[in-house]
Enzyme design. Structure first.
Site, mmCIF file in Angstrom:
data_model
loop_
_atom_site.group_PDB
_atom_site.id
_atom_site.type_symbol
_atom_site.label_atom_id
_atom_site.label_comp_id
_atom_site.label_asym_id
_atom_site.label_seq_id
_atom_site.Cartn_x
_atom_site.Cartn_y
_atom_site.Cartn_z
ATOM 1 N N LYS A 1 -1.517 11.694 5.682
ATOM 2 C CA LYS A 1 -0.602 11.160 6.706
ATOM 3 C C LYS A 1 0.815 11.678 6.507
ATOM 4 O O LYS A 1 1.766 10.913 6.388
ATOM 5 C CB LYS A 1 -0.657 9.640 6.743
HETATM 6 O O1 LIG Z 1 -6.348 4.315 11.296
HETATM 7 C C1 LIG Z 1 -6.718 4.552 10.140
HETATM 8 C C2 LIG Z 1 -6.409 5.717 9.481
HETATM 9 C C3 LIG Z 1 -6.881 5.922 8.229
HETATM 10 N N1 LIG Z 1 -7.654 5.002 7.607
HETATM 11 C C4 LIG Z 1 -8.176 5.304 6.262
HETATM 12 O O2 LIG Z 1 -9.592 5.426 6.349
HETATM 13 C C5 LIG Z 1 -10.210 4.815 5.223
HETATM 14 C C6 LIG Z 1 -11.009 3.611 5.649
HETATM 15 O O3 LIG Z 1 -11.604 2.991 4.539
HETATM 16 P P1 LIG Z 1 -12.714 1.830 4.652
HETATM 17 O O4 LIG Z 1 -12.898 1.398 3.243
HETATM 18 O O5 LIG Z 1 -13.951 2.435 5.241
HETATM 19 O O6 LIG Z 1 -12.159 0.756 5.496
HETATM 20 C C7 LIG Z 1 -9.057 4.495 4.273
HETATM 21 O O7 LIG Z 1 -8.821 5.620 3.452
HETATM 22 C C8 LIG Z 1 -7.885 4.287 5.194
HETATM 23 O O8 LIG Z 1 -6.645 4.531 4.569
HETATM 24 C C9 LIG Z 1 -7.958 3.842 8.251
HETATM 25 O O9 LIG Z 1 -8.671 2.956 7.739
HETATM 26 N N2 LIG Z 1 -7.482 3.641 9.517
#
Ligand SMILES: O=c1ccn([C@@H]2O[C@H](COP(=O)(O)O)[C@@H](O)[C@H]2O)c(=O)[nH]1
Length: 271
Positions: free
Chosen positions: A93
């Protein structure tokens, strides 16, 4: 990796699964803490167990930079270990004034050889374009994020009409094509996907939020899929922390396979 190569992988594996490597020393199985490099050891076993079911891997950079130099070393080893067939995403990001963005791009594309990086669009064209100057690399622009606070700005109505995230989608198409630009859309925002597909019919979308955040894979697939699939659906915690015993990798493989099986069905139904 080109768009066609990514689509080929999706077709071959009948999967559009991205495994999120949000590797946290407080959550990995205790026996791994004795390893020389616990972050890498965990990732290595997760990759081995999931590679047949996943087309992409997304290390979230925060989980590595939190450990300073050692974390960056674990990240470098991880990216080198991921088989070349898989698409790699640096979930970093980033985005800054042009010359700084160029350094971020060099860090993730040249030094670490990621296929793609997530970029915040907030600073506009000159902050995003330096990332687009690298051949065969992708920028994944935050559009409609999965968190509740995403609504604070992304859903603001603009005077000229439409909402801010819609402007991100339409304006950024002047900066790069669907061969180098993707968008982040949270699975928790699946209700917006029909509208999003009107603005970006051909782009790939990176969709986090399935699993731990409760997004629906079915809704995402139904409303988000395009003729090239156009989706990379990420699950991190739901796969990698499904089991904290010595069998963690086996269980991660089972969880990844469950998602892949569902995806196979959706590819047959919606593609
Ligand atoms: O909008 C967003 C952007 C990035 N993320 C990232 O994706 C993963 C989600 O992890 P889970 O454990 O499957 O929930 C994480 O690295 C976030 O920083 C997001 O969730 N939403």
């Amino acid at each position: 990796m080109t768009k066609q190569e990514l689509f080929n992988q999706i077709t071959q594996k009948s999967s559009y699964l991205c495994v999120g490597l949000d590797t946290d020393l407080n959550r990995i199985p205790k026996h791994l803490l004795k390893a020389e490099d616990p972050l890498f050891e965990f990732n290595k076993q997760i990759i081995d167990a999931t590679i047949d079911y996943a087309v992409a891997y997304k290390p979230n950079i925060a989980f590595y930079e939190a450990h300073g130099v050692k974390g960056w070393e674990s990240l470098q080893k991880t990216i080198e270990y991921i088989p070349k067939e898989a698409f790699t995403i640096a979930d970093a990001k980033r985005g800054d004034i042009g010359n700084t963005s160029n350094m971020y791009a060099r860090a993730f594309f040249d030094a670490m050889n990621f296929d793609s990086i997530t970029v915040a669009p907030y600073m506009g064209e000159d902050s995003v374009k330096p990332f687009l100057e690298f051949d065969n690399k992708w920028v994944i622009l935050l559009a409609l994020t999965s968190n509740a606070g995403g609504k604070d700005f992304q859903n603001l109505s603009l005077e000229k009409g439409g909402e801010l995230y819609e402007e991100v989608l339409s304006k950024s198409q002047e900066w790069g094509s669907d061969e180098e630009l993707m968008y982040v859309v949270g699975a928790t925002r699946a209700e917006a996907l029909q509208n999003i597909r009107k603005i970006v019919p051909d782009h790939f979308l990176l969709v986090p939020g399935v699993g731990a955040q409760g997004g629906s894979l079915e809704e995402v697939s139904k409303y988000g899929m395009n003729k090239h699939c156009g989706l990379l659906v990420n699950s991190s915690r739901g796969i990698i922390y499904a089991d904290d015993s010595v069998d963690f990798a086996k269980t991660a493989g089972v969880k990844a396979q469950e998602l892949q099986t569902e995806m196979e069905g959706f590819l047959a139904k919606f593609l």
